[in-house]
Design a protein around this motif. Structure first.
Motif, PDB file in Angstrom:
ATOM      1  N   SER A 140     -20.608 -78.813  72.322  1.00 40.10           N
ATOM      2  CA  SER A 140     -20.822 -78.999  73.759  1.00 40.10           C
ATOM      3  C   SER A 140     -19.774 -78.243  74.539  1.00 40.10           C
ATOM      4  O   SER A 140     -18.659 -78.011  74.053  1.00 40.10           O
ATOM      5  N   ARG A 141     -20.136 -77.887  75.783  1.00 40.02           N
ATOM      6  CA  ARG A 141     -19.197 -77.135  76.602  1.00 40.02           C
ATOM      7  C   ARG A 141     -19.426 -77.451  78.077  1.00 40.02           C
ATOM      8  O   ARG A 141     -20.521 -77.897  78.468  1.00 40.02           O
ATOM      9  N   LEU A 142     -18.411 -77.219  78.864  1.00 40.97           N
ATOM     10  CA  LEU A 142     -18.493 -77.299  80.316  1.00 40.97           C
ATOM     11  C   LEU A 142     -18.424 -75.898  80.883  1.00 40.97           C
ATOM     12  O   LEU A 142     -17.512 -75.130  80.559  1.00 40.97           O
ATOM     13  N   ILE A 143     -19.394 -75.560  81.744  1.00 41.90           N
ATOM     14  CA  ILE A 143     -19.364 -74.310  82.490  1.00 41.90           C
ATOM     15  C   ILE A 143     -19.021 -74.663  83.932  1.00 41.90           C
ATOM     16  O   ILE A 143     -19.743 -75.416  84.584  1.00 41.90           O
ATOM     17  N   SER A 144     -17.925 -74.157  84.423  1.00 38.71           N
ATOM     18  CA  SER A 144     -17.490 -74.477  85.782  1.00 38.71           C
ATOM     19  C   SER A 144     -16.812 -73.265  86.388  1.00 38.71           C
ATOM     20  O   SER A 144     -15.851 -72.735  85.813  1.00 38.71           O
ATOM     21  N   ARG A 145     -17.332 -72.825  87.529  1.00 37.78           N
ATOM     22  CA  ARG A 145     -16.757 -71.705  88.272  1.00 37.78           C
ATOM     23  C   ARG A 145     -16.584 -70.466  87.412  1.00 37.78           C
ATOM     24  O   ARG A 145     -15.560 -69.793  87.438  1.00 37.78           O
ATOM     25  N   GLY A 146     -17.594 -70.205  86.611  1.00 39.23           N
ATOM     26  CA  GLY A 146     -17.620 -69.011  85.795  1.00 39.23           C
ATOM     27  C   GLY A 146     -16.831 -69.077  84.506  1.00 39.23           C
ATOM     28  O   GLY A 146     -16.790 -68.101  83.756  1.00 39.23           O
ATOM     29  N   VAL A 147     -16.226 -70.219  84.229  1.00 39.88           N
ATOM     30  CA  VAL A 147     -15.422 -70.385  83.018  1.00 39.88           C
ATOM     31  C   VAL A 147     -16.087 -71.426  82.119  1.00 39.88           C
ATOM     32  O   VAL A 147     -16.577 -72.450  82.597  1.00 39.88           O
ATOM     33  N   SER A 148     -16.121 -71.163  80.820  1.00 44.89           N
ATOM     34  CA  SER A 148     -16.692 -72.083  79.849  1.00 44.89           C
ATOM     35  C   SER A 148     -15.595 -72.592  78.919  1.00 44.89           C
ATOM     36  O   SER A 148     -14.765 -71.807  78.449  1.00 44.89           O
ATOM     37  N   ARG A 149     -15.600 -73.897  78.698  1.00 42.68           N
ATOM     38  CA  ARG A 149     -14.630 -74.462  77.756  1.00 42.68           C
ATOM     39  C   ARG A 149     -15.304 -75.538  76.919  1.00 42.68           C
ATOM     40  O   ARG A 149     -16.234 -76.210  77.377  1.00 42.68           O
ATOM     41  N   PRO A 150     -14.871 -75.710  75.660  1.00 44.20           N
ATOM     42  CA  PRO A 150     -15.505 -76.709  74.803  1.00 44.20           C
ATOM     43  C   PRO A 150     -15.180 -78.132  75.254  1.00 44.20           C
ATOM     44  O   PRO A 150     -14.132 -78.391  75.861  1.00 44.20           O
ATOM     45  N   LEU A 151     -16.095 -79.031  74.959  1.00 45.28           N
ATOM     46  CA  LEU A 151     -15.909 -80.448  75.263  1.00 45.28           C
ATOM     47  C   LEU A 151     -15.638 -81.220  73.983  1.00 45.28           C
ATOM     48  O   LEU A 151     -16.220 -80.932  72.938  1.00 45.28           O
ATOM     49  N   LYS A 152     -14.748 -82.194  74.111  1.00 49.80           N
ATOM     50  CA  LYS A 152     -14.425 -83.037  72.956  1.00 49.80           C
ATOM     51  C   LYS A 152     -14.067 -84.431  73.444  1.00 49.80           C
ATOM     52  O   LYS A 152     -13.255 -84.574  74.368  1.00 49.80           O
ATOM     53  N   VAL A 153     -14.684 -85.425  72.847  1.00 52.07           N
ATOM     54  CA  VAL A 153     -14.336 -86.805  73.175  1.00 52.07           C
ATOM     55  C   VAL A 153     -12.904 -87.084  72.730  1.00 52.07           C
ATOM     56  O   VAL A 153     -12.340 -86.375  71.899  1.00 52.07           O
ATOM     57  N   ARG A 154     -12.327 -88.139  73.296  1.00 54.57           N
ATOM     58  CA  ARG A 154     -10.959 -88.460  72.903  1.00 54.57           C
ATOM     59  C   ARG A 154     -10.946 -89.690  71.981  1.00 54.57           C
ATOM     60  O   ARG A 154     -11.834 -90.546  72.045  1.00 54.57           O
ATOM     61  N   PRO A 155      -9.938 -89.803  71.132  1.00 54.95           N
ATOM     62  CA  PRO A 155      -9.830 -90.999  70.305  1.00 54.95           C
ATOM     63  C   PRO A 155      -9.453 -92.215  71.146  1.00 54.95           C
ATOM     64  O   PRO A 155      -8.595 -92.136  72.023  1.00 54.95           O
ATOM     65  N   CYS A 156     -10.125 -93.322  70.887  1.00 53.73           N
ATOM     66  CA  CYS A 156      -9.805 -94.590  71.547  1.00 53.73           C
ATOM     67  C   CYS A 156     -10.324 -95.702  70.643  1.00 53.73           C
ATOM     68  O   CYS A 156     -11.396 -96.268  70.879  1.00 53.73           O
TER      69      CYS A 156
END
Length: 271
Positions: A140-156
């Protein structure tokens, strides 16, 4: 039938970005403007729909019909068209219409894609904030303002450390369900209300830990499943089983251990 190939998913992923752009074109001119509110609830209570809901779904359906005429579509506003097709798009053009008409940027466009009945690709779009969350088996990834970065849940792993959410306990839960939510909320560190599907994206982004909902339709949840799972999270019903294509009682979590703690309460009210 085998799972879709990576090349096929990449093609459909790119198309998903186009669909979100088309939806945004129909929605954004009406946000915090004259959106043509209609109450479709009648005696059942307030159930708002706007020209943004209808216009966005029309725009999405038109592109699908032009590019993939053999695909089916299930949408909140305009119903089903070949729901048993090999590929079926599941649409909620404005999830969070109450937030939309209140001028709050917590509504989302939800677009999911089933292959042989299984959610394989999905997006959660918040076009006013310029955010598009996309997920599939490749990640999964977030595309925002022309930039893409991977998404990762956090440990909890502990519910006592969790930030959780639901839309509206009084609106979404029956008596027994409300009791289960109250028990989970009492154990959690912090609860936020009224975020609708934007909370699903926050679990995938690793800023929230769990969302608990009930009474959902397929278009309320299917788009989020590939996004959350692609980021390493889980989407189950209140028994801890896969959601399938029926909506209902839903638990979304970034950490399995935290989910299992919540399910102790949720299973008592599971349908």
């Amino acid at each position: 039938m085998p799972a879709p190939t990576s090349d096929r998913l990449a093609e459909l992923d790119a198309f998903l970005v186009e669909l979100n752009a088309a939806a945004a074109g129909a929605i954004l001119p009406l946000f915090r403007a004259d959106h043509g509110l209609i109450d479709k609830g009648g005696a059942k209570g307030f159930d708002p729909v706007t020209e943004a809901d209808k216009g966005a779904e029309r725009a999405i359906r038109q592109l699908i019909a032009e590019r993939y005429p053999e695909h089916g579509v299930i949408g909140e506003e305009y119903g089903e068209d070949r729901p048993d097709a090999e590929w079926v798009w599941v649409l909620d053009p404005v999830d969070g219409t109450r937030a939309f008409i209140a001028g709050l940027p917590l509504w989302c466009t939800l677009i999911g894609l089933r292959h042989e009945g299984r959610p394989v690709l999905g997006s959660i779009g918040q076009s006013y904030l310029g955010e598009l969350y996309i997920g599939h088996a490749g990640g999964s990834r977030l595309i925002s303002r022309g930039v893409s970065r991977p998404l990762k849940v956090r440990p909890c792993p502990r519910l006592t450390d969790a930030i959780i959410a639901t839309t509206d306990p009084e609106m979404c839960f029956t008596g027994a369900e409300l009791g289960a939510w109250t028990q989970v909320r009492a154990a959690a560190r912090l609860a936020r209300l009224g975020c609708d599907a934007y909370a699903y994206a926050m679990v995938a982004a690793g800023t929230m830990d769990m969302v608990i909902e009930a009474g959902l339709q397929s278009w309320d949840i299917e788009a989020a499943i590939p996004v959350v799972e692609g980021a390493g999270g889980l989407v189950t019903d209140w028994r801890g089983q896969p959601v399938g294509d029926h909506g209902g009682q839903i638990a979304i979590a970034g950490d399995r251990a935290c989910l299992e703690e919540a399910l102790v309460a949720l299973r008592r009210s599971a349908l």
